[in-house]
Design an enzyme around this catalytic site. Structure first.
Site, mmCIF file in Angstrom:
data_model
loop_
_atom_site.group_PDB
_atom_site.id
_atom_site.type_symbol
_atom_site.label_atom_id
_atom_site.label_comp_id
_atom_site.label_asym_id
_atom_site.label_seq_id
_atom_site.Cartn_x
_atom_site.Cartn_y
_atom_site.Cartn_z
ATOM 1 N N ILE A 31 56.088 47.421 -44.380
ATOM 2 C CA ILE A 31 55.760 46.179 -45.143
ATOM 3 C C ILE A 31 56.712 45.301 -44.727
ATOM 4 O O ILE A 31 57.979 45.476 -44.758
ATOM 5 C CB ILE A 31 55.896 46.842 -46.485
ATOM 6 C CG1 ILE A 31 54.773 47.774 -47.087
ATOM 7 C CG2 ILE A 31 55.218 45.464 -47.478
ATOM 8 C CD1 ILE A 31 53.448 47.629 -46.494
ATOM 9 N N LYS A 32 56.349 44.094 -44.232
ATOM 10 C CA LYS A 32 57.376 43.191 -43.708
ATOM 11 C C LYS A 32 57.410 42.193 -44.917
ATOM 12 O O LYS A 32 56.401 41.532 -45.677
ATOM 13 C CB LYS A 32 56.431 42.226 -42.615
ATOM 14 C CG LYS A 32 56.422 42.861 -41.426
ATOM 15 C CD LYS A 32 55.695 41.989 -40.278
ATOM 16 C CE LYS A 32 56.803 40.756 -39.735
ATOM 17 N NZ LYS A 32 56.227 40.106 -38.546
ATOM 18 N N ILE A 33 58.738 41.848 -45.329
ATOM 19 C CA ILE A 33 59.257 41.125 -46.328
ATOM 20 C C ILE A 33 60.212 40.164 -45.752
ATOM 21 O O ILE A 33 60.912 40.253 -45.087
ATOM 22 C CB ILE A 33 59.952 41.794 -47.499
ATOM 23 C CG1 ILE A 33 58.869 43.005 -47.865
ATOM 24 C CG2 ILE A 33 60.418 41.013 -48.621
ATOM 25 C CD1 ILE A 33 59.407 43.978 -49.111
#
Length: 361
Positions: free
Chosen positions: A138-140
């Site tokens: 998950i890209k944050i």
């Protein structure tokens, strides 16, 4: 061996910075794994905006979502999640062979909530659950507002790709967030060996911003420094990475290091070698995510010349000192780049939503 295989021997994993349903369905993604030795994929709102605006690959699902009266946000995420899940399945063998290090496919939280910790962790949980593949990431974004959400996600066992890092100062905060999150995960009794993270450092955008400022200054000394900031900044970051993870006791037993990932590696200035941010950023425990054109350029140039990261920090600091001396205000540069980085992803996301709204009517 081609250049990508040479990078792998040095310790740099090559991930593709692109994804579309056509790539998956046509077998192109599997072909890139087999013939060009690509071992992962990253996506962002601009990539999905481009993918979903072309061809007919999404038409059947759009029709189904329209019949279900899905909202535009629901539709876009449904299609994105299906693509990421299917890409994860394509990379399953790579994931297993690399013991979880590679075979990763990243999907990004909504860039419009980048300063909202609660909304960011809530969506990270939802994406992780809905993709439902251990090799997802998950890209944050590494904004002030999202840093606590990065800690939260890691603490819950979610593998995280921390994106939009420009400065070494912010990178230190990202490393601290990673260590805190992994420690919390270990204290909960989670298997930390299953949690992976990368820290995505953007390279070419720094050169574009700094070069524009150098050209505005216009002196001979300033112009001679064009094209040097991006590589130097990444090399400074690599030194920070080596120092931060040199002590095995800095992490809980079994935990993985958070690898630096070089992003935005397609050159923006055609005067620079197309493989500049590949050949000059090769080193152990790193990832380089590239557009396919950059992958092809690196293979064609065949210019991999060993580890170009280790032991380069002193020279990189000298370059930064020279840039500062001619008038580059890096505090302002990094502030502008982070703000513009979020804004570009928000713009791409809004364009995608507007386009999809038309399709759902």
């Amino acid at each position: 061996m081609n250049a990508i295989e040479q990078l792998a021997q040095i310790g740099t994993s090559t991930w593709l910075d692109d994804l579309s349903r056509d790539r998956i369905n046509s077998g192109n993604l599997q072909e890139l794994i087999s013939t060009k030795h690509i071992v992962g994929v990253t996506t962002n709102p601009a990539i999905f905006a481009a993918a979903m605006s072309k061809g007919t690959a999404y038409d059947e699902q759009i029709a189904s979502l329209k019949a279900e009266q899905a909202s535009v946000d629901q539709a876009v995420y449904a299609m994105s999640i299906d693509d990421v899940r299917n890409a994860c399945d394509v990379f399953e063998d790579v994931y297993k062979q690399s013991e979880g290090k590679d075979g990763r496919v990243s999907i990004e939280v909504d860039p419009r909530i980048s300063e909202d910790r609660d909304a960011t962790i809530s969506q990270a949980r939802e994406l992780w659950s809905r993709v439902d593949r251990p090799n997802a990431m998950i890209k944050i974004p590494a904004t002030e507002g999202s840093l606590p959400a990065i800690v939260d996600a890691l603490a819950e066992g979610i593998s995280v790709n921390v994106t939009l890092i420009f400065s070494v100062a912010r990178y230190r905060q990202v490393i601290a967030a990673y260590k805190e999150g992994i420690q919390r995960a270990a204290e909960k009794g989670l298997d930390v060996s299953k949690i992976h993270s990368v820290a995505s450092f953007f390279v070419s955008r720094l050169d574009t911003e700094v070069d524009n400022r150098l050209e505005a200054i216009g002196s001979e000394e300033a112009l001679a420094l064009r094209g040097k900031a991006g590589v130097a900044n990444a090399r400074r970051a690599y030194q920070v990475f080596q120092e931060a993870f040199a002590d095995a006791e800095a992490l809980p037993a079994g935990a993985n290091v958070q690898r630096p990932l070089w992003a935005s590696t397609g050159v923006k200035n055609p005067d620079y070698p197309a493989d500049l941010y590949v050949s000059e950023l090769a080193g152990p425990d790193t990832v380089n995510t590239m557009p396919e054109a950059t992958i092809d350029a690196a293979i064609e140039a065949d210019n991999i010349h060993g580890d170009t990261l280790s032991g380069t920090a002193e020279e990189a600091e000298q370059i930064f000192a020279q840039l500062s001396a001619v008038g580059i205000d890096f505090e302002d540069v990094f502030e502008v780049l982070e703000r513009e980085g979020v804004s570009k992803f928000v713009d791409a996301w809004n364009e995608l939503l507007e386009s999809m709204q038309e399709n759902l009517r």
